[in-house]
Design a protein around this motif. Sequence first.
Motif, short mmCIF file in Angstrom:
data_model
loop_
_atom_site.label_atom_id
_atom_site.label_comp_id
_atom_site.label_asym_id
_atom_site.label_seq_id
_atom_site.Cartn_x
_atom_site.Cartn_y
_atom_site.Cartn_z
N LEU A 73 0.83 -1.21 0.00
CA LEU A 73 0.00 0.00 0.00
C LEU A 73 0.86 1.26 0.00
N ASN A 74 1.96 1.22 0.74
CA ASN A 74 2.80 2.42 0.86
C ASN A 74 3.63 2.71 -0.39
N TYR A 116 9.62 5.72 2.83
CA TYR A 116 8.51 5.63 3.78
C TYR A 116 8.04 4.17 3.92
N ALA A 117 7.87 3.51 2.81
CA ALA A 117 7.45 2.11 2.84
C ALA A 117 8.50 1.24 3.51
N LEU A 118 9.77 1.48 3.18
CA LEU A 118 10.85 0.67 3.75
C LEU A 118 10.99 0.91 5.24
N SER A 119 10.83 2.16 5.66
CA SER A 119 10.99 2.48 7.08
C SER A 119 9.93 1.78 7.93
N CYS A 148 9.51 10.36 2.74
CA CYS A 148 8.13 10.88 2.67
C CYS A 148 7.23 9.95 1.84
N PRO A 149 5.95 9.88 2.17
CA PRO A 149 5.02 9.03 1.40
C PRO A 149 4.65 9.64 0.06
N ASN A 182 2.16 15.47 3.51
CA ASN A 182 1.03 14.55 3.41
C ASN A 182 1.16 13.51 4.52
N HIS A 183 0.72 13.86 5.72
CA HIS A 183 0.97 13.02 6.89
C HIS A 183 0.12 11.75 6.88
N LYS A 184 -1.07 11.82 6.31
CA LYS A 184 -1.95 10.67 6.30
C LYS A 184 -2.27 10.29 4.86
N THR A 185 -1.99 9.04 4.52
CA THR A 185 -2.25 8.56 3.18
C THR A 185 -3.54 7.75 3.17
#
Length: 265
Positions: A73-74, A116-119, A148-149, A182-185
């Motif tokens: 998803l990320n 972001y996804a990896l973190s 960042c996402p 964009n804090h919330k995806t």
Amino acid sequence: MLSPKFVNCSVVSKIVALVIFFCGSAICIVANKPMQFRPNPHLHSTLPAPEANEQSQTRHDRIPEHAKKKFCLNVRGWAVPTEHMFIVFEDLFKNEALDSKAVETMRFWLDRGFGYALSTLIEEVYPNHFPKFVKLLKSEYKGTNAICPFRCTYKDYVELQQQLAPEGRKTLDQLCRPDCRNHKTNFSDYDEDFCECLVDQKSPACVALAEDDIRMIKKTTANQNASRRDYEFRSKRNTLNSENTQAIENSKKEMINMLHGMMNR
């Protein structure tokens, strides 16, 4: 037990001495009188060990299904992580210490905006490696958007790009870049079904996908399977030639090329 008549002052003094000797605290009570002892310079007090953090102690040999789905998803369709890609991750991050291959893999994903996804994956599944990941971010990616996402999905990007003039496409590129504001995806139901199917191709969620996406998932799975087999073969071969510096360098380059191929649709 000694008879009272045999208990003399000498014996009492020895017992008191033993009480003082075996007292473990800094202040001992003997005959209701506090006795203060001088600090021993050869003794070092140690702080109590912090309570174990359940999450930080969690170790996984395999990446859990929910973590795979969250990673999918990320990355928002910009990469298609099938089970074979996760097997490579498991092989790279399974050891206590990160080797050069694992660090290069981190750089590879960070350079392409997937930080972001990896973190989130490393923090949850491999918490023992997370401090190393953070250190890499601070030393090599400070002030960048690598962590960042993404603001839009790959599918939305392609559809919008086809409808825009060249000038508008440049603006679209800017809008779709990773952005920490964009804090919330938000994820659509289709995004959820796509990642559910990608993680488990026998899932009922696959029924909800378009035929093009089903074909793409199958094709990507086959391609990544071939790339993973090639990666495993090269890794075993280069282990036998570990003393050859050139072979090690070639192994790094081959791994990067392999990962690049795994990201392609």
